[in-house]
Design a protein around this motif. Structure first.
Motif, PDB file in Angstrom:
ATOM      1  N   LEU D 207       4.364   1.213   2.284  1.00  0.00           N
ATOM      2  CA  LEU D 207       3.761   2.221   1.421  1.00  0.00           C
ATOM      3  C   LEU D 207       2.852   1.583   0.369  1.00  0.00           C
ATOM      4  CD1 LEU D 207       6.412   4.903   0.405  1.00  0.00           C
ATOM      5  CD2 LEU D 207       4.094   5.301   1.297  1.00  0.00           C
ATOM      6  N   ILE D 208       3.394   0.560  -0.260  1.00  0.00           N
ATOM      7  CA  ILE D 208       2.623  -0.095  -1.324  1.00  0.00           C
ATOM      8  C   ILE D 208       1.357  -0.725  -0.763  1.00  0.00           C
ATOM      9  CG2 ILE D 208       2.658  -2.053  -2.932  1.00  0.00           C
ATOM     10  CD1 ILE D 208       5.452  -1.412  -3.647  1.00  0.00           C
ATOM     11  N   LYS D 211      -1.155   1.837  -0.093  1.00  0.00           N
ATOM     12  CA  LYS D 211      -1.722   2.426  -1.307  1.00  0.00           C
ATOM     13  C   LYS D 211      -2.700   1.483  -2.010  1.00  0.00           C
ATOM     14  CE  LYS D 211      -0.833   5.890  -4.479  1.00  0.00           C
ATOM     15  NZ  LYS D 211      -0.222   7.231  -4.300  1.00  0.00           N
ATOM     16  N   TYR D 212      -2.366   0.211  -2.054  1.00  0.00           N
ATOM     17  CA  TYR D 212      -3.152  -0.693  -2.903  1.00  0.00           C
ATOM     18  C   TYR D 212      -4.059  -1.654  -2.151  1.00  0.00           C
ATOM     19  CZ  TYR D 212      -0.405   1.029  -6.781  1.00  0.00           C
ATOM     20  OH  TYR D 212       0.175   1.827  -7.711  1.00  0.00           O
TER      21      TYR D 212
END
Lengths: 213, 213, 213, 213
Positions: D207-208, D211-212
């Motif tokens: 997820l991270i 996202k980034y």
DNA sequence: GATGAATGAGTATTCATTCAT
DNA sequence: CATGAATGAATACTCATTCAT
């Protein structure tokens, strides 16, 4: 792996354990359990406070082990597993044996009676003696057992003795008077100052034997 | 403020003193002197810790005054100034009296024997005068006096008794056996659980009287 | 009976209790629970060691009461009994509230996170949280409840939010990312040196709100 | 005696050193540094207390060497001497690497974060150089360096990333949010019970990254 | 190297005693 | 007179560290 040179080490440990217990016993008996400080014991033993805790988990545990050790010895003295029947000579031997044990373990018995005179200790050691029979620590019921054993054997003795005699003595009365005299002598002996006492305990033992044999 | 209340105040003070001593005595006897905390006593009395120090200078002083109060009473019981000669009936009366006192002041005697069994306490409290400095009855060594007095009177009794009888009893032996039996009974009675004990102490007293009168 | 002048005494006691707890909290947080000595706390409070034991049964009990007091306050902050539904504005308010609490009780939360990082404490406080529901001490399940409550409310919020939006966000993913960011911020804030830190925490809060509102 | 054995001896010594450090690390992490006793460690290693002092000068020194050993390893992981520029794939690799290190050295990081959270320890152990005096790599402030290095590299990454994109993101804000999320994940992972946790950390990492990146 | 008995400084806790109110 | 908060000396117990074997 381990250079624990030998099993001499175990011996040395055991000796030190006993050293500590011996000094602790004396101090407990003289000044009372509560009033005796751990570092007093240490100083008397010539060791450090800390070492005592290498051998005993706590002051109380030390006390328990002292009681344990001594009662175990007493058991052996009395040869608790013999037939339980006393002849007249054995009766005399028994009484002298009791007195001998009192003499040899005087300090222990001083402590022991002191402890028994405190309600909580009494309850802890005596009345709670319904502890599991497989117990290995051998404290609580040891006492009860010992007392019961002694009373049984003596009860038997006095029953047989009064049967033979024509004096019409009541065996129970004889037993009780004898038991009480023995307890009285015990207490008097344990807590008298041997040097200043007016009593000659050896003679009193003779007296009792003469009277109740 | 009013003169009346000042007299009443004295009474109230005296009552409170006794209240504290009563509770302290019981706790000392049950748990031992050292193990009893001042705030325990205070709680049992329903007063504050501080108040106890209004009546007694210290915990030790409290103990001393308890011993003193009780021993003074015992002295009165025994009517220490009588002629010192015992008839047979007086002998019986004496024994029953002893047992009565044990019964009535059981808690005190429990404490008393506990104390006697600690060397330091024995030396500090008993031999070195128990009485407060301002008291007028001035017995310097209450216990020693009591014991000596009793022994003297009894010694006399047994001498005269054995003179009369033809049994050839030794008066000193009789005295000693009697004294020891009495002590044994005392200890057994004081530290038995009255509810569960197998002994019937009244009967034992009868037995002893029968045997030694 | 009692001249306890007034109930001011109770107030004074309560104040002293809190004084002790405040100093203890700070020292525990700074140096750790184990490394903080009771007499350190006493000195910081300007009282004696003994007094601390008039208010708290033990060092550990003191710790527990500190945690208890603080968590109870936190509960009140969060008004845990409200409807549990968050509007967008309430969501923002909630986050600012969290940060406000961290700020106001910074020392407590420092201590709290330290403790949670030790296995035993974690197990004692969190995992064993299946303690009876009628508990009055309010520790163990307080935490679990708080976490569950917060997660529930937020879960709800993100579900509704992603429903409305057309972005196709996964509500659970959003929740997790948000929760993790909040925790990261919390830790960073609590254990940074406010003076030297390069972070401006107020701004980060704004950032998070902007991102997740 | 023979020259061979001397080389083997070195190996054995090194193995034992590591054995001790491994067990100590686990115990420190689980129970805290202060709460872990030397003889606990010895028992877990199956060696004597004394032996530990043949390898480490003190308990504190043992801790320092544990930290040192692990941080040195971490440095190698991160290949601290590379160019310092991250592509998108390297960014993903970096994050996965962080998580991999957390996983592999989980116990160490648990301990490490615990230590970081105590002010005194922070000052004593972290800022004042961790490395042993005889080491040649000579980083005076391992942690600070690591953190700065990581922040620098990432800062660069986010600057370049936001330059390219048209979203108008602020690179610093992105960096901060990312850093905080990573820290939150780290803490949550390290101090969750892997068996009962509701989080699937692999997925959160994905997820991270999503996202980034 | 390896052991574990021994040490003693350090720490939590207790409890008789004081004193302001 | 009565209270109970406050004190601090005393004391059981712990644990890192040493050292003879």
């Amino acid at each position: 792996m381990s250079p624990k040179s030998s099993k001499q080490l175990e011996e040395i440990k055991e000796k030190k354990r006993n050293l500590i217990m011996d000094h602790a016993l004396r101090l407990f008996a003289e000044n009372g359990f509560q009033a005796t400080r751990i570092d007093q014991i240490a100083k008397h033993c010539g060791v450090s406070k800390g070492l005592i805790y290498n051998y005993f988990a706590s002051k109380e545990e030390l006390l328990k082990e002292i009681i344990n050790r001594s009662l175990t010895e007493v058991y052996q003295y009395f040869d608790i597993n013999r037939d339980g029947y006393l002849t007249e000579d054995e009766f005399e031997y028994f009484i002298r044996q009791v007195f001998r044990i009192l003499k040899e373990k005087r300090t222990f018995w001083q402590l022991f009676f002191q402890l028994l005179m405190q309600k909580e200790v009494r309850e802890e050691f005596i009345n709670h003696s319904v502890t599991p029979p497989d117990i290995n620590s051998g404290e609580p019921d040891v006492i009860q057992n010992l007392e019961n054993y002694v009373l049984n054997v003596l009860s038997d003795y006095f029953r047989k003795k009064t049967e033979k005699s024509a004096d019409g003595y009541d065996p129970l009365s004889e037993l009780i008077l004898f038991a009480i005299a023995l307890k009285g002598l015990t207490i008097t002996y344990l807590f008298s100052d041997e040097k200043t006492s007016i009593f000659d305990f050896e003679k009193i033992v003779d007296l009792i034997i003469e009277k109740y044999k």
